[in-house]
Structures are given as structure tokens and as C-alpha cells.
Design an enzyme around this catalytic site. Structure first.
Site, PDB file in Angstrom:
ATOM      1  N   ASN A  12      -3.210  -0.782   6.550  1.00 51.84           N
ATOM      2  CA  ASN A  12      -1.723  -0.550   6.695  1.00 51.84           C
ATOM      3  C   ASN A  12      -1.408  -0.196   8.189  1.00 51.84           C
ATOM      4  O   ASN A  12      -1.810   0.971   8.577  1.00 51.84           O
ATOM      5  CB  ASN A  12      -1.073   0.203   5.673  1.00 51.84           C
ATOM      6  CG  ASN A  12       0.456   0.239   5.934  1.00 51.84           C
ATOM      7  OD1 ASN A  12       0.988  -0.289   6.779  1.00 51.84           O
ATOM      8  ND2 ASN A  12       1.060   1.326   5.143  1.00 51.84           N
ATOM      9  N   LYS A  14       1.288   0.089   9.872  1.00 47.79           N
ATOM     10  CA  LYS A  14       2.494   0.573   9.497  1.00 47.79           C
ATOM     11  C   LYS A  14       3.235   0.269  11.132  1.00 47.79           C
ATOM     12  O   LYS A  14       3.133  -0.639  11.422  1.00 47.79           O
ATOM     13  CB  LYS A  14       2.492   2.219   9.589  1.00 47.79           C
ATOM     14  CG  LYS A  14       1.495   2.572   8.550  1.00 47.79           C
ATOM     15  CD  LYS A  14       1.538   4.275   8.164  1.00 47.79           C
ATOM     16  CE  LYS A  14       0.833   4.434   6.818  1.00 47.79           C
ATOM     17  NZ  LYS A  14       0.904   5.771   6.344  1.00 47.79           N
ATOM     18  N   HIS A 101       6.054   1.127  -1.049  1.00 50.43           N
ATOM     19  CA  HIS A 101       5.061   2.097  -0.153  1.00 50.43           C
ATOM     20  C   HIS A 101       5.939   3.315  -0.005  1.00 50.43           C
ATOM     21  O   HIS A 101       7.205   3.294   0.223  1.00 50.43           O
ATOM     22  CB  HIS A 101       4.790   1.625   1.262  1.00 50.43           C
ATOM     23  CG  HIS A 101       3.705   2.712   1.990  1.00 50.43           C
ATOM     24  ND1 HIS A 101       4.173   3.927   2.580  1.00 50.43           N
ATOM     25  CD2 HIS A 101       2.437   2.588   2.024  1.00 50.43           C
ATOM     26  CE1 HIS A 101       2.953   4.129   3.231  1.00 50.43           C
ATOM     27  NE2 HIS A 101       2.115   3.693   2.916  1.00 50.43           N
ATOM     28  N   GLU A 103       6.489   5.614   2.070  1.00 52.68           N
ATOM     29  CA  GLU A 103       7.300   5.577   3.294  1.00 52.68           C
ATOM     30  C   GLU A 103       8.750   4.799   3.049  1.00 52.68           C
ATOM     31  O   GLU A 103       9.381   5.255   3.639  1.00 52.68           O
ATOM     32  CB  GLU A 103       6.531   5.166   4.551  1.00 52.68           C
ATOM     33  CG  GLU A 103       5.658   6.375   4.946  1.00 52.68           C
ATOM     34  CD  GLU A 103       4.483   5.835   5.821  1.00 52.68           C
ATOM     35  OE1 GLU A 103       3.515   6.465   5.918  1.00 52.68           O
ATOM     36  OE2 GLU A 103       4.518   4.626   6.242  1.00 52.68           O
ATOM     37  N   GLU A 173      -1.137   6.170  -4.134  1.00 57.51           N
ATOM     38  CA  GLU A 173      -1.152   7.062  -2.958  1.00 57.51           C
ATOM     39  C   GLU A 173      -0.555   8.127  -3.143  1.00 57.51           C
ATOM     40  O   GLU A 173       1.009   8.447  -3.111  1.00 57.51           O
ATOM     41  CB  GLU A 173      -0.381   6.165  -1.834  1.00 57.51           C
ATOM     42  CG  GLU A 173       0.836   5.231  -2.210  1.00 57.51           C
ATOM     43  CD  GLU A 173       1.641   4.811  -0.975  1.00 57.51           C
ATOM     44  OE1 GLU A 173       1.053   4.620   0.041  1.00 57.51           O
ATOM     45  OE2 GLU A 173       2.883   4.886  -1.457  1.00 57.51           O
ATOM     46  N   GLY A 179      -1.428  11.004   5.829  1.00 63.51           N
ATOM     47  CA  GLY A 179      -1.313  11.551   7.060  1.00 63.51           C
ATOM     48  C   GLY A 179      -1.459  13.036   7.340  1.00 63.51           C
ATOM     49  O   GLY A 179      -1.119  13.439   8.339  1.00 63.51           O
ATOM     50  N   SER A 219      -5.277   9.458   3.324  1.00 65.40           N
ATOM     51  CA  SER A 219      -6.333   9.901   4.368  1.00 65.40           C
ATOM     52  C   SER A 219      -7.615   9.301   3.839  1.00 65.40           C
ATOM     53  O   SER A 219      -8.608  10.149   3.893  1.00 65.40           O
ATOM     54  CB  SER A 219      -6.299  11.545   4.244  1.00 65.40           C
ATOM     55  OG  SER A 219      -5.019  11.966   4.821  1.00 65.40           O
TER      56      SER A 219
END
Length: 256
Positions: A12, A14, A101, A103, A173, A179, A219
Site C-alpha cells: 500500500n 498510500k 483502511h 486511515e 491492521e 507507522g 509495521s
């Protein structure tokens, strides 16, 4: 990792990489993996920004490395400025689409209801949905991880016939491990994947749950990929930061 389920290693990217940067990374990745054993035994997928989809697909076409979209709208077309449809993704060569996702949920206010609408839209096309679920740090610390994840699954699959979910892929996730450098231990990840699989068995069928690939995202790096993938319920990885570098991502793809 079960021998019955073909693992998926998904990148991904992003909101990184211009078209030329994405093309360059795709060329390098293709050179690193081309003809190697990894592409025979696992599915490899790259999700670039929408602007780079066509260029990346052109580079990777015929290599065995697939392309996916990071998001989509639930309508086929219409007055939805700034959005993109399943048909547009397919036209760019996409085989997969990420849905829900963390985010998207966190910064763009996606809800279980909008994710469900997107899932239903994808299920009516040849695209394969990768449904993302996961809990925040506060939810985990208050002992609500299982409840939150099951709620997300239930919301996303609301109104969907179990018989229509054959190709579904789920990505776990943990929001607290994206991150941040924090990774759910292989034991924690495997435990949560087991919970997801049990939920799918109850909601759909034992056969469907046994066939569903559940990816871990949070991660993932070359150093921890092999240990994560060795677990029974972990069927691949959704890789963020470590996928931006072709060498790093190829090492994850080639995990032993």
C-alpha cells in the site's frame, strides 16, 4: 500460514510517489521478483495512488504482480467530484481494491455503513475486495479489541449474502501498529486472525472461513515477515512504509 490458502503480499503506497517515481519502483520490483519462486507460491499486489495506476499496471503487466486500488466509491458513476468507481479501477488494470483502511476511517470519516456500500459495489464486479479492520490503542487497552473488530466485520457484511463472499480477503491492521514501529507480536496477530476466522465461520460457513485469506498489516518489515507468516491464521501481509522501497518489499515477498 495454511498450505491451503495462497498468501497475498500487498504493498500500500498510500499518498506517496509521483507517476515517474511509481513507474521506477515498479520496474525495479519486477526485475527483483521476475521469474523467482515467490511469484509462483504467493500473490503479490501493489496499490499505488490513482494517478499512477495505469503506468504501474503497464510496467507490471505479464509479470504476475497484480495492481489494486486504495479506495473507491460505491456508485458506478455520477456527480461525485474527486471520487473513483470500480469500473475505473478495472479499466486501469486493477484486480483488487482496499476497503475501509484505518486511515480512510480516521481522516475521511468512513463508517461501517459506507464500507458496506463499497463492499457490495465491489462484489458485483470482478474486483477482489480486501476489507480492512482493526482497533485503536485505547480500544485494545480497554479490552474491547474483539468487540470492535467483530462490529466492523458485522457492519461491513450487513445485508450481504454469505454465498456472495467467496473471494473476500480480510486485512487485520491494528491502528496502534501502523507507522508507529510497534508491531502486534505474531502471537497477538495470530490470535486476532483466529477470532476473525471464527466470526466468519459463524456468519457464513466453516468452509468459507477456512478458505478466506486474512492478511496482517501494521509495521511489517523484512525482519519480522517470516515469523508473522509462520502462524497458522496469518495468510499474508498488507505492507505500508516498507513497501515503498522495492528491495525492502521484495525481501518481504520472498519471506522464508
Amino acid at each position: 500460514m495454511s498450505h491451503q490458502r495462497k498468501p497475498i503480499i500487498a504493498a500500500n503506497w498510500k499518498m506517496f510517489k509521483t507517476v515517474s517515481e511509481a513507474r521506477e519502483t515498479a520496474v525495479r520490483l519486477k526485475a527483483l521478483l521476475d521469474g523467482g519462486p515467490a511469484l509462483q507460491s504467493r500473490e503479490v499486489l501493489v496499490c499505488p495512488a490513482f494517478t499512477a495506476l495505469a503506468a504501474v499496471h503497464e510496467v507490471l503487466s505479464g509479470s504476475g504482480i497484480q495492481v489494486g486500488g486504495q479506495n473507491l466509491h460505491w456508485e458506478d458513476e455520477g456527480a461525485f467530484t474527486g471520487e473513483i468507481s470500480a469500473g475505473m479501477l478495472l479499466d486501469c488494470g486493477c484486480r483488487y481494491a482496499l476497503l475501509g483502511h484505518s486511515e480512510r476511517r480516521q481522516y475521511f470519516f468512513e463508517t461501517d455503513e459506507t464500507v458496506s456500500r463499497k463492499l457490495r459495489a465491489v462484489l458485483s464486479t470482478p474486483l477482489i475486495p480486501i476489507l480492512c479492520v482493526g482497533e485503536s490503542l485505547s480500544q485494545r487497552e480497554s479490552g474491547r479489541a474483539e468487540e470492535v473488530i467483530q462490529g466492523q466485520l458485522s457492519g461491513a457484511l450487513a445485508g450481504v449474502e454469505a454465498s456472495g463472499l467467496g473471494g473476500l480477503v480480510v486485512a487485520y491492521e491494528p491502528v496502534w501498529a501502523i507507522g508507529t514501529g510497534m508491531t502486534a507480536t505474531p502471537d497477538i496477530a495470530d490470535q486476532v486472525h483466529g477470532i476473525i476466522r471464527e466470526w466468519l465461520a459463524r456468519r457464513c460457513s466453516a468452509d468459507m472461513a477456512a478458505a478466506t485469506r486474512i492478511l496482517y498489516g501494521g509495521s511489517v518489515k523484512p525482519a519480522n515477515a517470516g515469523e508473522l507468516m509462520s502462524r497458522e491464521n496469518i495468510d499474508g501481509a498488507l505492507v505500508g512504509g516498507a513497501s515503498l522501497d522495492a528491495e525492502s518489499f521484495s525481501r518481504i515477498v520472498e519471506f522464508k
